[in-house]
Design a protein around this motif. Sequence first.
Motif, PDB file in Angstrom:
ATOM      1  N   VAL A 195       0.905  -1.234   0.063  1.00 26.63           N
ATOM      2  CA  VAL A 195      -0.042   0.121   0.014  1.00 26.63           C
ATOM      3  C   VAL A 195       0.848   1.351   0.024  1.00 26.63           C
ATOM      4  CG1 VAL A 195      -1.898   1.305   1.250  1.00 26.63           C
ATOM      5  CG2 VAL A 195      -1.584  -1.081   1.322  1.00 26.63           C
ATOM      6  N   HIS A 196       1.005   1.924  -1.177  1.00 28.15           N
ATOM      7  CA  HIS A 196       1.847   3.148  -1.219  1.00 28.15           C
ATOM      8  C   HIS A 196       0.626   4.069  -1.391  1.00 28.15           C
ATOM      9  CE1 HIS A 196       5.114   0.707  -1.914  1.00 28.15           C
ATOM     10  NE2 HIS A 196       4.747   0.449  -2.951  1.00 28.15           N
ATOM     11  N   LEU A 197       0.438   4.841  -0.148  1.00 31.35           N
ATOM     12  CA  LEU A 197      -0.628   5.542   0.030  1.00 31.35           C
ATOM     13  C   LEU A 197      -0.435   7.118  -0.041  1.00 31.35           C
ATOM     14  CD1 LEU A 197      -3.751   5.157   0.957  1.00 31.35           C
ATOM     15  CD2 LEU A 197      -2.834   6.177   3.125  1.00 31.35           C
ATOM     16  N   GLY A 198      -1.014   7.792  -1.383  1.00 34.70           N
ATOM     17  CA  GLY A 198      -0.990   9.123  -1.532  1.00 34.70           C
ATOM     18  C   GLY A 198      -1.893   9.854  -0.562  1.00 34.70           C
ATOM     19  N   MET A 199      -1.418  10.960  -0.083  1.00 37.35           N
ATOM     20  CA  MET A 199      -2.000  12.028   0.737  1.00 37.35           C
ATOM     21  C   MET A 199      -2.059  13.311   0.354  1.00 37.35           C
ATOM     22  SD  MET A 199       0.082  12.690   4.548  1.00 37.35           S
ATOM     23  CE  MET A 199       1.135  13.815   4.111  1.00 37.35           C
ATOM     24  N   ALA A 200      -3.286  13.317  -0.122  1.00 35.62           N
ATOM     25  CA  ALA A 200      -3.489  14.886  -0.844  1.00 35.62           C
ATOM     26  C   ALA A 200      -3.284  15.976   0.331  1.00 35.62           C
ATOM     27  CB  ALA A 200      -5.102  15.000  -1.027  1.00 35.62           C
ATOM     28  N   PRO A 213       1.890  13.752  -1.720  1.00 39.52           N
ATOM     29  CA  PRO A 213       3.333  12.893  -1.468  1.00 39.52           C
ATOM     30  C   PRO A 213       2.778  11.696  -1.073  1.00 39.52           C
ATOM     31  CG  PRO A 213       2.614  14.462   0.126  1.00 39.52           C
ATOM     32  CD  PRO A 213       1.892  14.905  -1.016  1.00 39.52           C
ATOM     33  N   VAL A 214       3.682  10.548  -1.219  1.00 43.98           N
ATOM     34  CA  VAL A 214       3.169   9.184  -0.926  1.00 43.98           C
ATOM     35  C   VAL A 214       3.840   8.513   0.106  1.00 43.98           C
ATOM     36  CG1 VAL A 214       3.447   6.786  -2.193  1.00 43.98           C
ATOM     37  CG2 VAL A 214       3.082   9.097  -3.625  1.00 43.98           C
ATOM     38  N   SER A 247       5.427  10.626  -6.552  1.00 44.12           N
ATOM     39  CA  SER A 247       4.718   9.817  -7.558  1.00 44.12           C
ATOM     40  C   SER A 247       4.753   8.138  -7.009  1.00 44.12           C
ATOM     41  CB  SER A 247       5.484   9.667  -8.779  1.00 44.12           C
ATOM     42  OG  SER A 247       6.854   9.439  -8.446  1.00 44.12           O
ATOM     43  N   GLY A 248       3.941   7.259  -7.643  1.00 41.77           N
ATOM     44  CA  GLY A 248       3.852   6.000  -7.392  1.00 41.77           C
ATOM     45  C   GLY A 248       3.100   5.489  -6.389  1.00 41.77           C
ATOM     46  N   SER A 249       1.934   6.468  -6.257  1.00 42.31           N
ATOM     47  CA  SER A 249       0.786   5.862  -5.361  1.00 42.31           C
ATOM     48  C   SER A 249      -0.080   5.057  -5.749  1.00 42.31           C
ATOM     49  CB  SER A 249       0.137   7.150  -4.705  1.00 42.31           C
ATOM     50  OG  SER A 249      -0.522   7.790  -5.840  1.00 42.31           O
ATOM     51  N   THR A 250      -0.711   4.010  -4.754  1.00 36.63           N
ATOM     52  CA  THR A 250      -1.482   3.001  -5.366  1.00 36.63           C
ATOM     53  C   THR A 250      -2.964   3.356  -4.862  1.00 36.63           C
ATOM     54  OG1 THR A 250      -1.181   1.650  -3.418  1.00 36.63           O
ATOM     55  CG2 THR A 250       0.290   1.325  -5.475  1.00 36.63           C
ATOM     56  N   LEU A 251      -3.088   4.184  -3.886  1.00 40.89           N
ATOM     57  CA  LEU A 251      -4.488   4.652  -3.359  1.00 40.89           C
ATOM     58  C   LEU A 251      -4.318   6.031  -2.801  1.00 40.89           C
ATOM     59  CD1 LEU A 251      -7.357   3.620  -2.678  1.00 40.89           C
ATOM     60  CD2 LEU A 251      -6.589   2.789  -0.332  1.00 40.89           C
ATOM     61  N   THR A 252      -5.187   6.841  -2.773  1.00 43.09           N
ATOM     62  CA  THR A 252      -5.301   8.102  -1.991  1.00 43.09           C
ATOM     63  C   THR A 252      -6.138   8.428  -1.116  1.00 43.09           C
ATOM     64  OG1 THR A 252      -3.949   9.126  -4.275  1.00 43.09           O
ATOM     65  CG2 THR A 252      -5.094  10.488  -2.518  1.00 43.09           C
ATOM     66  N   ILE A 253      -5.693   8.961  -0.160  1.00 43.65           N
ATOM     67  CA  ILE A 253      -6.913   9.663   0.819  1.00 43.65           C
ATOM     68  C   ILE A 253      -6.657  11.127   0.939  1.00 43.65           C
ATOM     69  CG2 ILE A 253      -4.988   9.587   2.604  1.00 43.65           C
ATOM     70  CD1 ILE A 253      -7.310   8.669   4.806  1.00 43.65           C
ATOM     71  N   THR A 254      -7.988  11.722   1.033  1.00 40.69           N
ATOM     72  CA  THR A 254      -7.939  13.286   0.808  1.00 40.69           C
ATOM     73  C   THR A 254      -9.090  13.498   2.024  1.00 40.69           C
ATOM     74  OG1 THR A 254      -8.366  15.029  -0.597  1.00 40.69           O
ATOM     75  CG2 THR A 254      -9.571  13.251  -0.866  1.00 40.69           C
ATOM     76  N   SER A 255      -9.031  14.724   2.405  1.00 45.98           N
ATOM     77  CA  SER A 255      -9.819  15.210   3.490  1.00 45.98           C
ATOM     78  C   SER A 255     -10.040  16.881   3.532  1.00 45.98           C
ATOM     79  CB  SER A 255      -9.386  14.884   4.900  1.00 45.98           C
ATOM     80  OG  SER A 255     -10.414  15.531   5.927  1.00 45.98           O
TER      81      SER A 255
END
Length: 451
Positions: A314-319, A329-330, A364-372
């Motif tokens: 899990v490479h999590l993108g963080m908006a 950023p990941v 770069s390289g995120s597999t899933l992103t979370i944003t709030s």
Amino acid sequence: MARFTFKLPDIGEGISEAEIVAWHVAVGDRIEEDQQIADMMTDKATVEMESPVSGIVVELAGEVGDQVSIGAALVVIETEAAAFSAEEAPALRIDPPSEVKVAPASAEQAEVAEQYEAENPGVEEATPSPSPLRGEGWGEGLPQAPAPDTAPLPNPLPGGEREQEQKALASPAVRARAADLGIDLADVKTDSDRVRHADLDAYLRYGQGQGYQAPHAHNARADQPIKVIGMRRRIAENMAASKRAIPHFTYVDEIDVTALEDMRADLNANRGQRPKLTMLPLMIVAICKAIPAFPMINARYDDEAGVVTRHGAVHLGMATQTDAGLMVPVIRDAQDRNVWQLASEIGRLADAARSGKASSAELSGSTLTITSLGPLGGIATTPVINRPEVAIIGPNKIVERPVFDGDEIRRAKLMNLSISCDHRVVDGFDAASFVQELKKYLETPVLLFAD
């Protein structure tokens, strides 16, 4: 005297062109060797271009916002040395960028800003407080737009009309209201010896037929044409491509995070020298625990090749909201980190993104992103997928409300959780089932620390 053509070098990211986001020189300027001449943006980074020679700038490749191909002329410089041959020209290749740097505003934007400040003295732009995610609860606060200047402007009238207005009797309050509405008191009919508020009301209702015109927009600011360049243009292009290519659907559910918030408070009270926990690290742990049963969520879709890659890590993108715009950023291998390690990495990446020091690899390289949107999240959000990923998770703000617990009513902290998915890859049943699994972990937080 000779002319040296500085060609845009191969930046080393496999790109064919780059965008001009800022010029630091103008035609006619004398520059020195290694002086910064332009900022060029690739898909991920802003790269500073430096002159390999000294001389006078005689030509520039284009304006801010233009694209320049690799190997094309960027700047022509008149030098005092003999003309360079192709073999003798200084090497122009540069190393790949290690940092993202926010380019300064263009001359056009600076001119607009100066004009605005001149026309609006005393108005200061609010400064956003740092925030790992966009909003409070996941960080603290968002930038607010400057408040409009509400002071009424004088109502200029020709000489004769000004004299007529001065002859009309009215209280200071009535005169101020008439000035705000752009009404000449001499045009207002009254049955008494002075104009009253009721006379203004009647004029507003019936005065249109007597040549009444709509009030002037005294407080309107001048239009500000802002060229969409650099990071803002990248964001616009990526969001447009995502909405155009991906059939989105969004699922929303309500989660009781009362126990989770109590546990977070206990952990923070006993954290010692470790970083303070926000809700985000706990949310990430829940996501990583739920993903193995729903691998279609943690995936990337290459629609041109027709291949979906379900990622094991899990490479999590963080908006993250920055002065340059939204960056992602990941967090690498989020599944292998505990809550304290996640909290440290979140803080480090957020600081790097806000300061413009995040590397291309970190963005770069995120597999899933979370944003709030934190406290501005409202009832629900419908986040846009970070293409080529197939899902994005959007927790909303936490609110306190009474809830039924059997026959009793108790005070609870509730949060709506949104997930947007690519319907080509993820079915609605899978998305809903994944959120239900997240709900289990978040409503029974002891499971977050169970093997």
